[in-house]
Write an enzyme that holds these catalytic residues in place. Structure first.
Site, PDB file in Angstrom:
ATOM      1  N   ASN A   7      10.281   1.266   3.307  1.00 24.70           N
ATOM      2  CA  ASN A   7      10.355  -0.187   3.442  1.00 24.70           C
ATOM      3  C   ASN A   7      11.443  -0.455   4.472  1.00 24.70           C
ATOM      4  O   ASN A   7      12.631  -0.439   4.163  1.00 24.70           O
ATOM      5  CB  ASN A   7      10.693  -0.805   2.080  1.00 24.70           C
ATOM      6  N   ARG A  34       5.565  -0.249   3.747  1.00 26.63           N
ATOM      7  CA  ARG A  34       5.413  -1.654   3.369  1.00 26.63           C
ATOM      8  C   ARG A  34       5.393  -2.471   4.661  1.00 26.63           C
ATOM      9  O   ARG A  34       6.315  -2.369   5.480  1.00 26.63           O
ATOM     10  CB  ARG A  34       6.579  -2.093   2.507  1.00 26.63           C
ATOM     11  N   HIS A  72       4.305 -10.871  -1.554  1.00 32.86           N
ATOM     12  CA  HIS A  72       4.516 -10.138  -2.818  1.00 32.86           C
ATOM     13  C   HIS A  72       3.189  -9.608  -3.377  1.00 32.86           C
ATOM     14  O   HIS A  72       3.063  -9.357  -4.568  1.00 32.86           O
ATOM     15  CB  HIS A  72       5.144 -11.020  -3.922  1.00 32.86           C
ATOM     16  N   ARG A 119      15.994 -19.760  -0.816  1.00 34.31           N
ATOM     17  CA  ARG A 119      14.892 -20.479  -0.139  1.00 34.31           C
ATOM     18  C   ARG A 119      14.447 -21.667  -0.976  1.00 34.31           C
ATOM     19  O   ARG A 119      14.348 -21.570  -2.203  1.00 34.31           O
ATOM     20  CB  ARG A 119      13.705 -19.530   0.072  1.00 34.31           C
ATOM     21  N   GLU A 133       6.937  -1.616  -6.758  1.00 35.31           N
ATOM     22  CA  GLU A 133       6.218  -1.720  -5.490  1.00 35.31           C
ATOM     23  C   GLU A 133       6.095  -0.361  -4.800  1.00 35.31           C
ATOM     24  O   GLU A 133       5.109  -0.088  -4.132  1.00 35.31           O
ATOM     25  CB  GLU A 133       6.900  -2.754  -4.589  1.00 35.31           C
TER      26      GLU A 133
END
Ligand code: ADP
Length: 405
Positions: A7, A95, A184, A245, A388
């Site tokens: 990642n 990823r 996601h 956010r 993940e």
């Protein structure tokens, strides 16, 4: 087969090496502060086992190339190494944040795929270039190892037009691909699959609302294993209240702030991404700090909690309406897995929709999946830790098997 999962971010490379026989993690680590004066590589070898050990080195790491070289050194290095040589690594899974409309599933990387990820840079200007750096360097370092891109957006490509087209002039979609993509996806897909398995049901006949609450937050309506709506939009800013956010705001905010506060677009963009959400309301973006402050009477911290959990509830209601029948809600990621208060407040008052939490079960700590619903709840409620890396490794393996690599 051993699969290396990468990642790659703008200044970091997270990595995990898994032995897919038994899905065992052989090593898990991160290269941080790439390009700064002093960088750091840290890695757990055989984490969680009795043979567990830790490697940590602080040194300058000039760029992603040297970062990946360090990863190779740590994994193959000396007596602590978990593989004798990089030849033992059967696949590298990357990823990739934005696959746009080009990718509906994980894809074996070739020049064409690299070009398509590049073409999506305008949609993810911070993430895709960093992901491409990781891909470029890994292809140089492991030239004979197949490499797979696993996209955050791919799972959401099943979202129908009515849910992914914004009510804007249609040519913005035709010319610039302005639409909802969602993110996601790897996490939503993983916990949806795990939930159906744990419920003893076929995923293809199970309807779920998957709720990923970490630093970034998103919720998905998953019908028969397919995402049919999700809260993040064209970029990872829309929807739920996140750490820094904003999630949903009035789209007229930009022009108002330009007039009223003299802010330009870059400033507003930075504010919405980095200075808003929980942090914007109360100054903390970590939920643990918010609970501590709220416990000491900090009204803003209480408000932040209230605003976030109210938004969660609103989206749960919306996705109940979208799905019609809902078999289970699934909480995952840092907050979803660890925070009973957020879960309880997000579900409070939803008993009339058949959602009833068992307070004792909700208050337990979960490292493994757990069921939180009461005996009379029509809708099941689960905590399922997301993974993940494992999901990327599994998807990489299956695409290689499908394509006979
Ligand atoms: P990311 O989106 O960066 O992958 P994570 O899924 O790891 O984030 O979630 C990180 C967030 O999870 C932290 O910012 C914090 O708010 C929250 N978190 C982690 N542990 C706990 C805990 N024990 N209680 C409440 N919140 C927690």
């Amino acid at each position: 087969m051993k699969v290396l999962v990468i990642n790659s971010g703008s200044s970091s490379i997270k990595f995990q090496l898994l032995d897919m026989r038994g899905e065992q993690v052989l090593a898990s680590g991160v290269v941080e502060r790439i390009g700064e004066d002093l960088g750091k590589i840290s890695c757990w070898m055989h984490p969680g086992s009795s043979a567990q050990s830790r490697v940590e080195k602080v040194e300058k790491i000039a760029d992603h190339q040297s970062g990946m070289l360090k990863v190779g050194e740590v994994l193959c290095g000396g007596q602590d190494g978990v593989v004798r040589s990089s030849e033992e690594i059967g696949a590298v899974g990357h990823r990739v944040v934005h696959g746009g409309e080009a990718f509906h599933q994980p894809t074996v990387i070739d020049e064409e795929v690299v070009a398509a990820i590049q073409a999506n840079i305008p949609l993810a200007p911070l993430h895709n270039p960093a992901n491409l750096d990781g891909i470029r360097v890994a292809r140089e370092l492991f030239p004979s190892t197949p490499q797979v891109a696993v996209f955050d957006t791919a799972f959401h490509q099943t979202i129908p037009q009515r849910a992914h087209i914004y009510a804007l002039p249609y040519e913005l979609y035709e010319r610039h691909r302005v639409r909802r993509y969602g993110f996601h996806g790897t996490s939503h897909k993983f916990v949806a699959g795990e939930c159906a398995r744990l419920m003893g049901r076929e995923l293809s006949t199970t309807n779920l609302i998957t709720i990923h609450l970490g630093n970034g937050c998103s919720m998905s309506a998953v019908e028969g294993g397919c995402s049919i709506d999700t809260s993040l939009g064209m970029t990872p800013l829309e929807g739920l209240v996140m750490g820094t956010r904003s999630g949903d705001v009035d789209p007229a905010l930009h022009s108002f702030l330009e007039r009223a506060a003299g802010m330009n677009l870059a400033l507003i963009d930075g504010m919405l991404n980095n200075e808003s959400g929980l942090k914007g309301i109360c100054g903390f973006n970590d939920m643990r700090d918010i609970h501590e402050a709220a416990g000491k009477g900090d009204e803003r911290a209480r408000l932040a909690l209230e605003v976030q959990t109210y938004r969660n509830k609103k989206y749960i209601g919306a996705y109940m309406a979208v799905l019609g029948r809902v078999d289970a809600l699934v909480f995952t990621a840092g907050i979803g897995e660890n925070d009973p208060i957020v879960r309880e407040r997000s579900l409070a008052g939803l008993e009339h929709l058949g959602i009833e939490l068992d307070v004792d079960k909700n208050n337990r700590r979960y490292k493994e999946p757990g069921a939180l619903h009461s005996g009379s709840s029509r809708v099941q409620i689960w905590v399922i830790p997301t993974n993940e890396e494992l999901a990327i490794a599994r998807e990489s393996m299956s695409v290689l098997e499908e394509t006979n690599h």
